[in-house]
Design a protein around this motif. Structure first.
Motif, PDB file in Angstrom:
ATOM      1  N   ALA A 178       0.867  -1.181   0.000  1.00 21.76           N
ATOM      2  CA  ALA A 178       0.000   0.000   0.000  1.00 21.76           C
ATOM      3  C   ALA A 178       0.897   1.222   0.000  1.00 21.76           C
ATOM      4  CB  ALA A 178      -0.920   0.009   1.216  1.00 21.76           C
ATOM      5  N   GLU A 179       0.509   2.246  -0.795  1.00 19.64           N
ATOM      6  CA  GLU A 179       1.422   3.363  -1.019  1.00 19.64           C
ATOM      7  C   GLU A 179       0.659   4.662  -1.244  1.00 19.64           C
ATOM      8  OE1 GLU A 179       4.874   2.580  -3.678  1.00 19.64           O
ATOM      9  OE2 GLU A 179       4.003   4.196  -4.885  1.00 19.64           O
ATOM     10  N   TYR A 180       1.215   5.743  -0.701  1.00 20.73           N
ATOM     11  CA  TYR A 180       0.758   7.090  -1.040  1.00 20.73           C
ATOM     12  C   TYR A 180       1.883   7.799  -1.768  1.00 20.73           C
ATOM     13  CZ  TYR A 180       0.116  12.088  -0.711  1.00 20.73           C
ATOM     14  OH  TYR A 180       0.039  13.424  -1.041  1.00 20.73           O
ATOM     15  N   ARG A 181       1.529   8.552  -2.826  1.00 19.69           N
ATOM     16  CA  ARG A 181       2.555   9.358  -3.506  1.00 19.69           C
ATOM     17  C   ARG A 181       1.991  10.706  -3.953  1.00 19.69           C
ATOM     18  NH1 ARG A 181       2.921   4.774  -7.299  1.00 19.69           N
ATOM     19  NH2 ARG A 181       1.119   4.890  -8.667  1.00 19.69           N
ATOM     20  N   TYR A 182       2.868  11.689  -3.919  1.00 15.68           N
ATOM     21  CA  TYR A 182       2.553  13.058  -4.348  1.00 15.68           C
ATOM     22  C   TYR A 182       3.452  13.418  -5.515  1.00 15.68           C
ATOM     23  CZ  TYR A 182       2.922  18.128  -4.521  1.00 15.68           C
ATOM     24  OH  TYR A 182       2.968  19.435  -4.958  1.00 15.68           O
ATOM     25  N   SER A 183       2.865  13.996  -6.568  1.00 13.55           N
ATOM     26  CA  SER A 183       3.635  14.439  -7.728  1.00 13.55           C
ATOM     27  C   SER A 183       3.359  15.912  -7.985  1.00 13.55           C
ATOM     28  CB  SER A 183       3.255  13.637  -8.977  1.00 13.55           C
ATOM     29  OG  SER A 183       3.422  12.254  -8.766  1.00 13.55           O
ATOM     30  N   ASN A 184       4.392  16.626  -8.406  1.00 10.27           N
ATOM     31  CA  ASN A 184       4.231  18.019  -8.814  1.00 10.27           C
ATOM     32  C   ASN A 184       4.867  18.202 -10.192  1.00 10.27           C
ATOM     33  OD1 ASN A 184       5.659  20.986  -8.863  1.00 10.27           O
ATOM     34  ND2 ASN A 184       3.607  21.028  -7.973  1.00 10.27           N
ATOM     35  N   TYR A 185       4.118  18.825 -11.084  1.00 18.23           N
ATOM     36  CA  TYR A 185       4.574  19.053 -12.447  1.00 18.23           C
ATOM     37  C   TYR A 185       4.823  20.546 -12.640  1.00 18.23           C
ATOM     38  CZ  TYR A 185       2.766  14.365 -12.869  1.00 18.23           C
ATOM     39  OH  TYR A 185       2.528  13.023 -12.673  1.00 18.23           O
ATOM     40  N   GLY A 186       6.070  20.899 -12.974  1.00 19.95           N
ATOM     41  CA  GLY A 186       6.448  22.297 -13.079  1.00 19.95           C
ATOM     42  C   GLY A 186       6.743  22.775 -14.487  1.00 19.95           C
ATOM     43  N   ARG A 187       6.822  21.840 -15.455  1.00 23.57           N
ATOM     44  CA  ARG A 187       7.075  22.213 -16.847  1.00 23.57           C
ATOM     45  C   ARG A 187       6.108  21.447 -17.746  1.00 23.57           C
ATOM     46  NH1 ARG A 187       9.815  26.420 -18.511  1.00 23.57           N
ATOM     47  NH2 ARG A 187      11.011  25.316 -20.129  1.00 23.57           N
ATOM     48  N   GLY A 188       5.677  22.098 -18.818  1.00 22.77           N
ATOM     49  CA  GLY A 188       4.740  21.453 -19.723  1.00 22.77           C
ATOM     50  C   GLY A 188       4.952  21.893 -21.157  1.00 22.77           C
ATOM     51  N   ALA A 189       4.372  21.137 -22.069  1.00 23.74           N
ATOM     52  CA  ALA A 189       4.375  21.465 -23.489  1.00 23.74           C
ATOM     53  C   ALA A 189       3.100  20.927 -24.097  1.00 23.74           C
ATOM     54  CB  ALA A 189       5.600  20.864 -24.188  1.00 23.74           C
ATOM     55  N   VAL A 190       2.696  21.499 -25.234  1.00 27.64           N
ATOM     56  CA  VAL A 190       1.491  21.058 -25.927  1.00 27.64           C
ATOM     57  C   VAL A 190       1.890  20.124 -27.059  1.00 27.64           C
ATOM     58  CG1 VAL A 190      -0.518  21.779 -27.259  1.00 27.64           C
ATOM     59  CG2 VAL A 190       0.281  23.192 -25.359  1.00 27.64           C
ATOM     60  N   ASP A 191       1.304  18.929 -27.083  1.00 31.04           N
ATOM     61  CA  ASP A 191       1.472  17.988 -28.187  1.00 31.04           C
ATOM     62  C   ASP A 191       0.303  18.156 -29.152  1.00 31.04           C
ATOM     63  OD1 ASP A 191       3.773  16.923 -27.091  1.00 31.04           O
ATOM     64  OD2 ASP A 191       2.722  15.323 -26.047  1.00 31.04           O
ATOM     65  N   TYR A 192       0.592  18.597 -30.371  1.00 28.09           N
ATOM     66  CA  TYR A 192      -0.464  18.833 -31.350  1.00 28.09           C
ATOM     67  C   TYR A 192      -0.786  17.563 -32.131  1.00 28.09           C
ATOM     68  CZ  TYR A 192       0.528  23.707 -30.306  1.00 28.09           C
ATOM     69  OH  TYR A 192       0.707  24.903 -29.660  1.00 28.09           O
ATOM     70  N   ALA A 193      -1.956  17.557 -32.757  1.00 28.11           N
ATOM     71  CA  ALA A 193      -2.428  16.382 -33.492  1.00 28.11           C
ATOM     72  C   ALA A 193      -1.508  16.024 -34.660  1.00 28.11           C
ATOM     73  CB  ALA A 193      -3.851  16.609 -33.983  1.00 28.11           C
ATOM     74  N   ASN A 194      -0.790  17.009 -35.221  1.00 31.36           N
ATOM     75  CA  ASN A 194       0.094  16.746 -36.362  1.00 31.36           C
ATOM     76  C   ASN A 194       1.474  16.228 -35.936  1.00 31.36           C
ATOM     77  OD1 ASN A 194       1.292  18.995 -35.279  1.00 31.36           O
ATOM     78  ND2 ASN A 194       0.984  20.315 -37.072  1.00 31.36           N
ATOM     79  N   ALA A 196       3.615  17.790 -33.878  1.00 26.17           N
ATOM     80  CA  ALA A 196       4.486  18.867 -33.401  1.00 26.17           C
ATOM     81  C   ALA A 196       4.288  19.085 -31.900  1.00 26.17           C
ATOM     82  CB  ALA A 196       4.199  20.151 -34.164  1.00 26.17           C
ATOM     83  N   GLN A 197       5.282  19.686 -31.291  1.00 26.84           N
ATOM     84  CA  GLN A 197       5.211  20.003 -29.867  1.00 26.84           C
ATOM     85  C   GLN A 197       5.645  21.448 -29.653  1.00 26.84           C
ATOM     86  OE1 GLN A 197       8.035  18.557 -26.622  1.00 26.84           O
ATOM     87  NE2 GLN A 197       6.241  17.275 -26.173  1.00 26.84           N
ATOM     88  N   SER A 198       4.932  22.141 -28.777  1.00 28.14           N
ATOM     89  CA  SER A 198       5.280  23.516 -28.465  1.00 28.14           C
ATOM     90  C   SER A 198       6.553  23.562 -27.616  1.00 28.14           C
ATOM     91  CB  SER A 198       4.135  24.185 -27.707  1.00 28.14           C
ATOM     92  OG  SER A 198       4.073  23.694 -26.365  1.00 28.14           O
ATOM     93  N   SER A 199       7.099  24.742 -27.425  1.00 32.00           N
ATOM     94  CA  SER A 199       8.212  24.912 -26.503  1.00 32.00           C
ATOM     95  C   SER A 199       7.715  24.722 -25.069  1.00 32.00           C
ATOM     96  CB  SER A 199       8.831  26.300 -26.673  1.00 32.00           C
ATOM     97  OG  SER A 199       7.848  27.305 -26.458  1.00 32.00           O
ATOM     98  N   LYS A 200       8.621  24.405 -24.153  1.00 37.65           N
ATOM     99  CA  LYS A 200       8.271  24.178 -22.761  1.00 37.65           C
ATOM    100  C   LYS A 200       7.833  25.481 -22.097  1.00 37.65           C
ATOM    101  CE  LYS A 200       9.546  19.770 -22.336  1.00 37.65           C
ATOM    102  NZ  LYS A 200       8.735  18.667 -21.805  1.00 37.65           N
ATOM    103  N   PHE A 201       6.887  25.369 -21.176  1.00 34.61           N
ATOM    104  CA  PHE A 201       6.434  26.523 -20.409  1.00 34.61           C
ATOM    105  C   PHE A 201       6.218  26.099 -18.960  1.00 34.61           C
ATOM    106  CE2 PHE A 201       2.932  24.570 -22.742  1.00 34.61           C
ATOM    107  CZ  PHE A 201       2.078  24.190 -21.718  1.00 34.61           C
ATOM    108  N   ASP A 202       6.184  27.084 -18.057  1.00 31.13           N
ATOM    109  CA  ASP A 202       6.018  26.805 -16.628  1.00 31.13           C
ATOM    110  C   ASP A 202       4.555  26.524 -16.303  1.00 31.13           C
ATOM    111  OD1 ASP A 202       8.709  27.198 -16.145  1.00 31.13           O
ATOM    112  OD2 ASP A 202       8.465  29.324 -15.673  1.00 31.13           O
ATOM    113  N   ILE A 203       4.341  25.526 -15.455  1.00 35.43           N
ATOM    114  CA  ILE A 203       3.010  25.207 -14.961  1.00 35.43           C
ATOM    115  C   ILE A 203       3.119  24.874 -13.478  1.00 35.43           C
ATOM    116  CG2 ILE A 203       2.194  24.292 -17.178  1.00 35.43           C
ATOM    117  CD1 ILE A 203       2.655  21.485 -15.967  1.00 35.43           C
ATOM    118  N   ASP A 204       2.007  24.610 -12.847  1.00 35.56           N
ATOM    119  CA  ASP A 204       2.004  24.108 -11.472  1.00 35.56           C
ATOM    120  C   ASP A 204       0.781  23.219 -11.306  1.00 35.56           C
ATOM    121  OD1 ASP A 204       2.372  23.541  -8.853  1.00 35.56           O
ATOM    122  OD2 ASP A 204       2.019  25.568  -8.095  1.00 35.56           O
TER     123      ASP A 204
END
Length: 218
Positions: A178-194, A196-204
């Motif tokens: 049994a396990e608990y885990r916490y994740s935090n995502y600080g960087r993101g990018a958009v994956d398009y249908a074609n 392509a991927q956007s440049s990285k941007f900050d998120i939270d």
């Protein structure tokens, strides 16, 4: 006298050998594979204010997936290991109106990848408590639209994960945990249908998970 002394030394060595061999617990050593199921919660992080007056600031669902790992038990009762996991989730929101950020449209949790390490302490010959940490990459499927057009894109998120759990051996080669885990995502990018991927941007973006696993060790 020399014969008696040699016999005593041989007997002592013979008796000590099994004891030394038992110092390293084989129960938590070797490669393993497991299936995982549990609770998945995804939401905006503490640095994000996306209060849009709606009830979709977070999404919840059933987590499912599996993982692999390799552990080594030491003579001091410490267990060190590496692991990797892939999971999916039923978590999604229901709103379908125009969106600019997470929490403003239909969002569905996609696949989640994790690779990391763990360190545990044996509290009994068959039970271990452990802490873990590593890298995680998650995907959010976002459907955004207005009266003119609709777009269907994926947000690719990079972050870190930390957690803790208890593992118990239920047989010579099987275990539950049994396990608990916490994740935090600080960087993101958009994956398009074609493709392509956007440049990285900050998120939270935060993720909280409580899971149980059943596995086999080889």
């Amino acid at each position: 006298m020399r014969k008696i002394t040699a016999a005593l030394l041989l007997a002592t060595a013979t008796a000590a050998t099994p004891a030394l061999a038992q110092e390293v617990n084989p129960t938590f050593t070797g490669p393993r594979v497991e299936g995982t199921i549990g609770y998945d919660h995804v939401g905006a992080g503490s640095s994000v204010n996306n209060n849009n007056g709606q009830d979709d600031q977070s999404i919840d669902g059933l987590l499912y997936g599996g993982g692999i790992g390799y552990d080594i038990a030491t003579s001091s009762g410490i267990v060190l290991g590496a692991e990797a996991e892939i999971t999916g989730s039923t978590a999604k929101s229901q709103r379908r109106d125009y969106t600019a950020d997470f929490g403003f449209g239909r969002v569905k949790q996609g696949r989640d990848l994790y690779v990391g390490a763990r360190a545990g302490v044996l509290v009994s010959p068959t039970t271990m408590v452990y802490a873990k940490g590593g890298y995680t990459n998650a995907r959010l499927n976002v459907l955004a639209g207005d009266t003119q057009q609709t777009t269907d894109t994926d947000f690719n998120l990079d972050g870190w994960r930390a957690g803790a759990g208890v593992e118990h051996a239920v047989g010579e080669h099987s275990y539950i945990k049994a396990e608990y885990r916490y994740s935090n995502y600080g960087r993101g990018a958009v994956d398009y249908a074609n493709g392509a991927q956007s440049s990285k941007f900050d998120i939270d973006t935060d993720k909280h998970q409580a899971v149980v696993s059943y596995g086999f060790r080889f």
